[in-house]
Write a protein that holds these residues in place. Sequence first.
Motif, PDB file in Angstrom:
ATOM      1  N   LEU B  14     -10.907  15.791  -2.814  1.00  0.00           N
ATOM      2  CA  LEU B  14      -9.722  15.163  -3.421  1.00  0.00           C
ATOM      3  C   LEU B  14      -8.463  15.961  -3.099  1.00  0.00           C
ATOM      4  CD1 LEU B  14     -11.016  14.052  -6.937  1.00  0.00           C
ATOM      5  CD2 LEU B  14     -10.718  12.673  -4.866  1.00  0.00           C
ATOM      6  N   LEU B  15      -8.634  17.297  -3.077  1.00  0.00           N
ATOM      7  CA  LEU B  15      -7.490  18.142  -2.750  1.00  0.00           C
ATOM      8  C   LEU B  15      -7.031  17.863  -1.314  1.00  0.00           C
ATOM      9  CD1 LEU B  15      -5.602  20.378  -3.721  1.00  0.00           C
ATOM     10  CD2 LEU B  15      -7.226  22.048  -2.800  1.00  0.00           C
ATOM     11  N   ALA B  16      -8.000  17.782  -0.410  1.00  0.00           N
ATOM     12  CA  ALA B  16      -7.667  17.470   0.981  1.00  0.00           C
ATOM     13  C   ALA B  16      -6.955  16.128   1.053  1.00  0.00           C
ATOM     14  CB  ALA B  16      -8.941  17.439   1.824  1.00  0.00           C
ATOM     15  N   MET B  17      -7.449  15.162   0.266  1.00  0.00           N
ATOM     16  CA  MET B  17      -6.871  13.829   0.243  1.00  0.00           C
ATOM     17  C   MET B  17      -5.427  13.888  -0.278  1.00  0.00           C
ATOM     18  SD  MET B  17      -8.703  10.717  -1.709  1.00  0.00           S
ATOM     19  CE  MET B  17      -8.081   9.062  -1.531  1.00  0.00           C
ATOM     20  N   SER B  18      -5.206  14.710  -1.291  1.00  0.00           N
ATOM     21  CA  SER B  18      -3.872  14.769  -1.884  1.00  0.00           C
ATOM     22  C   SER B  18      -2.877  15.368  -0.884  1.00  0.00           C
ATOM     23  CB  SER B  18      -3.892  15.596  -3.174  1.00  0.00           C
ATOM     24  OG  SER B  18      -4.004  16.971  -2.870  1.00  0.00           O
ATOM     25  N   LEU B  19      -3.366  16.256  -0.024  1.00  0.00           N
ATOM     26  CA  LEU B  19      -2.474  16.854   0.975  1.00  0.00           C
ATOM     27  C   LEU B  19      -2.078  15.838   2.039  1.00  0.00           C
ATOM     28  CD1 LEU B  19      -4.244  20.316   1.313  1.00  0.00           C
ATOM     29  CD2 LEU B  19      -2.155  19.760   0.028  1.00  0.00           C
ATOM     30  N   MET B  20      -2.948  14.836   2.242  1.00  0.00           N
ATOM     31  CA  MET B  20      -2.689  13.793   3.243  1.00  0.00           C
ATOM     32  C   MET B  20      -1.932  12.603   2.649  1.00  0.00           C
ATOM     33  SD  MET B  20      -4.099  14.669   6.094  1.00  0.00           S
ATOM     34  CE  MET B  20      -4.345  13.115   6.963  1.00  0.00           C
ATOM     35  N   SER B  21      -1.696  12.612   1.338  1.00  0.00           N
ATOM     36  CA  SER B  21      -1.319  11.359   0.675  1.00  0.00           C
ATOM     37  C   SER B  21      -0.003  10.783   1.181  1.00  0.00           C
ATOM     38  CB  SER B  21      -1.271  11.548  -0.846  1.00  0.00           C
ATOM     39  OG  SER B  21      -0.293  12.522  -1.154  1.00  0.00           O
ATOM     40  N   GLY B  22       0.926  11.629   1.606  1.00  0.00           N
ATOM     41  CA  GLY B  22       2.180  11.107   2.152  1.00  0.00           C
ATOM     42  C   GLY B  22       1.953  10.189   3.326  1.00  0.00           C
ATOM     43  N   ASN B  23       1.098  10.629   4.255  1.00  0.00           N
ATOM     44  CA  ASN B  23       0.807   9.827   5.451  1.00  0.00           C
ATOM     45  C   ASN B  23       0.075   8.531   5.099  1.00  0.00           C
ATOM     46  OD1 ASN B  23       1.853  11.965   6.831  1.00  0.00           O
ATOM     47  ND2 ASN B  23      -0.164  12.895   7.225  1.00  0.00           N
ATOM     48  N   ALA B  24      -0.860   8.661   4.143  1.00  0.00           N
ATOM     49  CA  ALA B  24      -1.663   7.491   3.785  1.00  0.00           C
ATOM     50  C   ALA B  24      -0.776   6.370   3.257  1.00  0.00           C
ATOM     51  CB  ALA B  24      -2.703   7.874   2.742  1.00  0.00           C
ATOM     52  N   ASN B  25       0.219   6.743   2.443  1.00  0.00           N
ATOM     53  CA  ASN B  25       1.097   5.713   1.901  1.00  0.00           C
ATOM     54  C   ASN B  25       1.850   4.969   2.993  1.00  0.00           C
ATOM     55  OD1 ASN B  25       0.356   6.101  -0.675  1.00  0.00           O
ATOM     56  ND2 ASN B  25       2.079   7.438  -1.216  1.00  0.00           N
ATOM     57  N   ALA B  26       2.315   5.735   3.990  1.00  0.00           N
ATOM     58  CA  ALA B  26       3.041   5.096   5.084  1.00  0.00           C
ATOM     59  C   ALA B  26       2.143   4.108   5.814  1.00  0.00           C
ATOM     60  CB  ALA B  26       3.561   6.155   6.049  1.00  0.00           C
ATOM     61  N   ALA B  27       0.904   4.503   6.040  1.00  0.00           N
ATOM     62  CA  ALA B  27      -0.030   3.615   6.741  1.00  0.00           C
ATOM     63  C   ALA B  27      -0.289   2.352   5.924  1.00  0.00           C
ATOM     64  CB  ALA B  27      -1.344   4.354   7.002  1.00  0.00           C
ATOM     65  N   ASP B  28      -0.410   2.513   4.602  1.00  0.00           N
ATOM     66  CA  ASP B  28      -0.642   1.359   3.743  1.00  0.00           C
ATOM     67  C   ASP B  28       0.498   0.366   3.810  1.00  0.00           C
ATOM     68  OD1 ASP B  28      -3.046   2.181   2.981  1.00  0.00           O
ATOM     69  OD2 ASP B  28      -2.548   2.643   0.890  1.00  0.00           O
ATOM     70  N   LYS B  29       1.713   0.904   3.829  1.00  0.00           N
ATOM     71  CA  LYS B  29       2.867   0.003   3.867  1.00  0.00           C
ATOM     72  C   LYS B  29       2.855  -0.815   5.144  1.00  0.00           C
ATOM     73  CE  LYS B  29       6.092   1.999   0.625  1.00  0.00           C
ATOM     74  NZ  LYS B  29       6.212   3.451   0.501  1.00  0.00           N
ATOM     75  N   MET B  30       2.454  -0.182   6.246  1.00  0.00           N
ATOM     76  CA  MET B  30       2.389  -0.919   7.503  1.00  0.00           C
ATOM     77  C   MET B  30       1.343  -2.031   7.414  1.00  0.00           C
ATOM     78  SD  MET B  30       2.823   1.875  10.493  1.00  0.00           S
ATOM     79  CE  MET B  30       1.855   0.870  11.622  1.00  0.00           C
ATOM     80  N   ASN B  31       0.209  -1.727   6.801  1.00  0.00           N
ATOM     81  CA  ASN B  31      -0.821  -2.751   6.642  1.00  0.00           C
ATOM     82  C   ASN B  31      -0.299  -3.947   5.860  1.00  0.00           C
ATOM     83  OD1 ASN B  31      -2.709  -1.384   8.046  1.00  0.00           O
ATOM     84  ND2 ASN B  31      -3.638  -0.397   6.243  1.00  0.00           N
ATOM     85  N   MET B  32       0.465  -3.672   4.813  1.00  0.00           N
ATOM     86  CA  MET B  32       1.049  -4.729   4.000  1.00  0.00           C
ATOM     87  C   MET B  32       1.844  -5.685   4.863  1.00  0.00           C
ATOM     88  SD  MET B  32       0.781  -4.966   0.743  1.00  0.00           S
ATOM     89  CE  MET B  32       2.006  -5.003  -0.564  1.00  0.00           C
ATOM     90  N   GLU B  33       2.702  -5.104   5.727  1.00  0.00           N
ATOM     91  CA  GLU B  33       3.570  -5.923   6.564  1.00  0.00           C
ATOM     92  C   GLU B  33       2.746  -6.785   7.508  1.00  0.00           C
ATOM     93  OE1 GLU B  33       6.718  -6.231   5.999  1.00  0.00           O
ATOM     94  OE2 GLU B  33       6.465  -4.751   4.409  1.00  0.00           O
TER      95      GLU B  33
END
Lengths: 279, 90, 258
Positions: B14-33
Amino acid sequence: MQPASHFLPVRAGIGLRAQHYEQVLEMLPPLGWVEVHSENFFEGGAALHTLIKVRENYPVSLHGVGMGLASPGPIDHQHLSALKRLCDRVQPAAVSEHLCWNSTGEFVVNDLLPFPYTRASLSHVSVRVEQVQEKIGRRLLIENLSSYLSFARSEMSEGEFLAELAKSTGCGILFDVNNLYVNSKNLGVDPESFIRALPSNAVMEYHLAGHSVRDGCLVDTHSDRVCNEVWDLYRLALQQVGNRPTLIEWDNDTPDLSVLLEEAGIAQSHMEHRHDSMV
Amino acid sequence: MDRRHVLTAAFGSLLAMSLMSGNANAADKMNMEKCWGIAKAGHNDCSSNKSAHSCAGQATKNNDPMDFVAVPKGTCNKIAHGSLEPGKAG
Amino acid sequence: MTAWFEDVLEFGNAIRNNDAMSGGIGPNYPIGTALEIYRNNYRGNLQGALGLAYPVIRQLVGDEFFRMMAIMHIESRPSKSGNLHDYGAELSKFLASFPNAQELPYLPEIAKLEWACHMAYFAADIEPIDIVLLASIAPENQDRLRFLLNPACRIVRSSFPIVDIWQAHQPGMPEDFLIDLDSGPQIALVNRRNDVVRVEALSLPESAWLEEIESGATLWDATAVVLENHPDFDLESHLVNWIEQEILVDFDHEAKEN
């Protein structure tokens, strides 16, 4: 693109239906505003998010079909709260409902049903309109109905009822011109006295639509172009009441978006030439 | 079982995931579009709709006398009942 | 009762139960013509709502059978809400005792799955989990965490391969499928992410863990129960996956309030 405003401009708009979401969002045609059926966007998910995208580009009118303002029992608070949440999310330019009932208390008829227009029903509906206005914190517009029957018990006309309702609750009136035409043919309602009965300053919006005929009865199917007689009545309303935001509604056999835009263009040009026809 | 071991491993990820979370959000937004109008196999199309509400009268007659069709006639014939003969109901 | 209420109730019963109506007038045609239009709208609107909520059932049985089934369903189960999206919650129960559908024993379970999808489509929006806060929870507090599932999330257990059947009927899937009903039971997980409703199959330990969490068990209690029967249950990868998939969308812990 100018930011979408919080009021309906005095221009023509269209009823936005699912088959046109994508096209409207891509083309962004020069429409004054759009209207959708509130209940299709309750809670969350794809439908609501699409509407929020639309709202970024157009003023949106939320048109309810499920509140049953004249139902005998208490108002459905769950329904009302869902409408309130939708208003908070979408920030609509107008919120409207119909002058009708839908629940016996035992079961719901998911349709727009007429009732007797009496002093007693007027005070019942007034209380409920006030409840809605208080909850959503804004003026509600109430639409006249197309009816296929009327009631021996009625003490006043629908137009008089709406005028009284607007006076007692401060609600606005959504004048559906096709509904009036349907009622004039089906029930013998006199269109001119209906229009005379309406307080002009309470009329906030017009609806225009097509209908069909079944067994000698006009049915408000929203499945065709606006007919000539309805355009004539619309011009009469423009003269007597004035220009108001005007909606083209089409729900069944929905045509290409261009047909809706064409109809909206006709309404727009009637508004622009209102004074020309006042000879 | 070692509770500490299981939870430490899980929270390490989870800690590793939290360090990546900024990038993950950007990718999610692209998927939305990109979601508009595409129907990925096995998922329903996100632009599909359930617009049950209309303020119009019904254009089609829904109360014709029931021409009673007693037998399902759809894709159920592609679902074989192993222990009975396939597509019996179709 | 106020007099005009009586007209309204009489009108309602004339629509739903085909009763006679004395208080209504239809000047230019018989009152029966008017009532037929209302009865038609009533049934048509509910049929339409069922069709939108149950596209897979509709494909499975075909349009004609679906229409007949819908008419019988409307007779026995009236609408209780002004929101048509609420109509049809009990189709699964109805199908279980519908004589004409007895040849297709999996139909009620597909209906249950489709209703879960329908609910997921309209479920309230969520904020993604605060992963930074979650990851920072002190080790001594980790085992007492309680996770919250996405409000769109539902688990549907079936003795049939309902996930395969559902997937085969989604838009864009090949039409020439063949599913063996004896290919085994499936547990379906329904969820919504990025506005898309997804259905996937869960293993037994996965469903057991999620059901423990759903019923309010703490992280460790849920995990311990599952590890007892499935010692190789991998909490680490599931936790990461279910957070990514927005199945776990929030958590409840003293640390959060501080």
